[in-house]
Design a protein around this motif. Sequence first.
Motif, PDB file in Angstrom:
ATOM      1  N   UNK A   1       2.912  -4.289  13.597  1.00  0.00           N
ATOM      2  CA  UNK A   1       3.824  -3.658  12.646  1.00  0.00           C
ATOM      3  C   UNK A   1       4.917  -2.904  13.387  1.00  0.00           C
TER       4      UNK A   1
ATOM      5  N   UNK B   1      -4.033   1.242   0.405  1.00  0.00           N
ATOM      6  CA  UNK B   1      -2.778   0.498   0.554  1.00  0.00           C
ATOM      7  C   UNK B   1      -1.582   1.238  -0.036  1.00  0.00           C
ATOM      8  N   UNK B   2      -1.668   1.729  -1.282  1.00  0.00           N
ATOM      9  CA  UNK B   2      -0.526   2.492  -1.812  1.00  0.00           C
ATOM     10  C   UNK B   2      -0.202   3.719  -0.960  1.00  0.00           C
TER      11      UNK B   2
ATOM     12  N   UNK C   1      -7.746  -1.388  -1.687  1.00  0.00           N
ATOM     13  CA  UNK C   1      -6.575  -2.027  -2.266  1.00  0.00           C
ATOM     14  C   UNK C   1      -5.779  -1.085  -3.164  1.00  0.00           C
ATOM     15  N   UNK C   2      -6.489  -0.271  -3.955  1.00  0.00           N
ATOM     16  CA  UNK C   2      -5.777   0.531  -4.947  1.00  0.00           C
ATOM     17  C   UNK C   2      -5.503   1.966  -4.491  1.00  0.00           C
TER      18      UNK C   2
ATOM     19  N   UNK D   1      -3.123  -4.677  15.115  1.00  0.00           N
ATOM     20  CA  UNK D   1      -2.501  -4.613  13.801  1.00  0.00           C
ATOM     21  C   UNK D   1      -1.348  -3.612  13.746  1.00  0.00           C
TER      22      UNK D   1
ATOM     23  N   UNK E   1       7.130   4.147   6.034  1.00  0.00           N
ATOM     24  CA  UNK E   1       8.187   3.158   6.185  1.00  0.00           C
ATOM     25  C   UNK E   1       9.574   3.711   5.901  1.00  0.00           C
ATOM     26  N   UNK E   2       9.638   4.695   4.999  1.00  0.00           N
ATOM     27  CA  UNK E   2      10.939   5.293   4.686  1.00  0.00           C
ATOM     28  C   UNK E   2      10.710   6.775   4.418  1.00  0.00           C
TER      29      UNK E   2
ATOM     30  N   UNK F   1      -0.667   4.016   2.212  1.00  0.00           N
ATOM     31  CA  UNK F   1      -0.045   3.477   3.417  1.00  0.00           C
ATOM     32  C   UNK F   1       1.445   3.202   3.189  1.00  0.00           C
ATOM     33  N   UNK F   2       1.743   2.590   2.050  1.00  0.00           N
ATOM     34  CA  UNK F   2       3.117   2.133   1.829  1.00  0.00           C
ATOM     35  C   UNK F   2       4.041   3.200   1.242  1.00  0.00           C
ATOM     36  N   UNK F   3       3.472   4.282   0.700  1.00  0.00           N
ATOM     37  CA  UNK F   3       4.348   5.253   0.022  1.00  0.00           C
ATOM     38  C   UNK F   3       4.228   6.677   0.539  1.00  0.00           C
TER      39      UNK F   3
END
Lengths: 252, 260
Positions: A30, A176-177, A172-173, A26, A185-186, A179-181
């Motif tokens: 990515x 995941x957030x 999920x709540x 996984x 990634x940036x 991970x993405x923020x």
Amino acid sequence: MLRAFGYWVTRYRRTWRGSIVINVLNPLLFLIGIGAGLGTLVDGNAPAQIAGVSYAAFFAPGMLAAAAMQNAFLEGAAGVARAAGFGAYRGATPTPLDPEQLAAGHLLFIAFRVLIASGAFIVVMAAFGLIRGWGALGALLGATLTGVAFAAPAAAWAVGVRKMRQIDTVFRFVIMPLYLFSGTFFAVSQLPEWIRPVSYLLPLWHGVELCRTLSLGTATITGSSVHIAYLLVLAVGGFLVARVTYRRRLHP
Amino acid sequence: MTTVVVPAWTRRRAFALIERNFMIYRRSVTPLLNALVEPILYLVSIGVGVGMLVGTVPGVDVPYAAYVAPAILATTAMNTAFNQTSFGVFIRMRVDKTYQAILPTPLSVTDIAVGEVTSAMINALLTSIGFLALMAVGGLVTSPWALLALPASVLISFAFAAGGLAVTTYLRDFPDFQYIQLFMLPMYLFATTFYPLSIYPEAVQPLIRALPLYHSIELVREPALGRLHWDLLIPVVYLVAFGSIAMYVATRRMTRAMLN
């Protein structure tokens, strides 16, 4: 504690193949899909915003920390809830093993798994020339610490959870957030100034920064100490709570 | 008095199953919202966040987020439909034994298959409407043709709902779902969701073009970027064929498995 750890290792020797998909493939996908693929577009545009390195070199250590978090959370929450609900722990409670020892053994096992999965990921990073030397070792330890910092509180909570759906919801709540923020990634420095302090509070941000600065060779003693201290507090605090919640659930 | 003539192939009995599925959903916690959380997070994180780093995509004149959003809509339609006919059906088939309770009624196995696929399509359409509305609010809709995303999502969800149903008939146990992930995740990342086909070496491009998600994304993204052309019939034909074949396989295998 080592007995409990031994149990999980024995079991893992039978089932490790299945976990390769989630734990290793996984993040690797990515790394290729986002790091190399999307990175081509980023590198053609404005590399200045991400410390002057290629996007892949910027993204890879972030992904390493994020993958450690996900693996550790899944095993620490779903794995522990399953063990408490359907067996493993039930079978161990009549033995001389204490709930504390069960918790410690299971956490040790999670750390071991994160260590192996992170090691595999770092080998790939090195093969792509994205990391080398002491940076690799630092990132490996950083990722493992990140994993434990999530696994311990997750286990402390999940041992009392009876509905697996709750774990999905938290994944999920919350996960995941994160991970993405969390700067995976940036860069957080791209964000508007008023929201940046929020990132500094996020546990994954500390994991990402720790792994990233170590792997890029830009780590400072103060910075790394802050990250490590923050993650250690989560890990130790999580374990102290787990001692209580394990006892409550297993020796009612 | 007028009578509505419903052709036999519409399988009126399948509606009983659709009704059943929606009665269940109504009780669970806002499944629509759940389905939207992940795509929105990806849109903001990669579309907006990484988008600031990306600048412009070769050949496209819109903000990166507006380029990524239609693709995420397509993947959301895919996932919503696929999850329901894979995880959902597997649980109803093997764990809850719902179909065993249904089969003594006038419903046939084909009715069940059609009902499952249709209710998955309805779910996917609702999710797509929600996502498109959010795109519009976020200023990511750049052409009125973006509305074509809705019929497109019906087609996408048909193909993937049928595909999910067919795959599910091959699964033995929960760990087998890992093999599905082994296919779905790379497809999500590589089917031009986040960057155009031209990024790939030419040797790899045919491989990407063969993926059903690639065609799904084309079908939503091209109109959303205001590009209408006859080539869009290719994804339409591809998805109809893919869904029909999968549907045939699924009903055949389900009939064999359940009536023995």
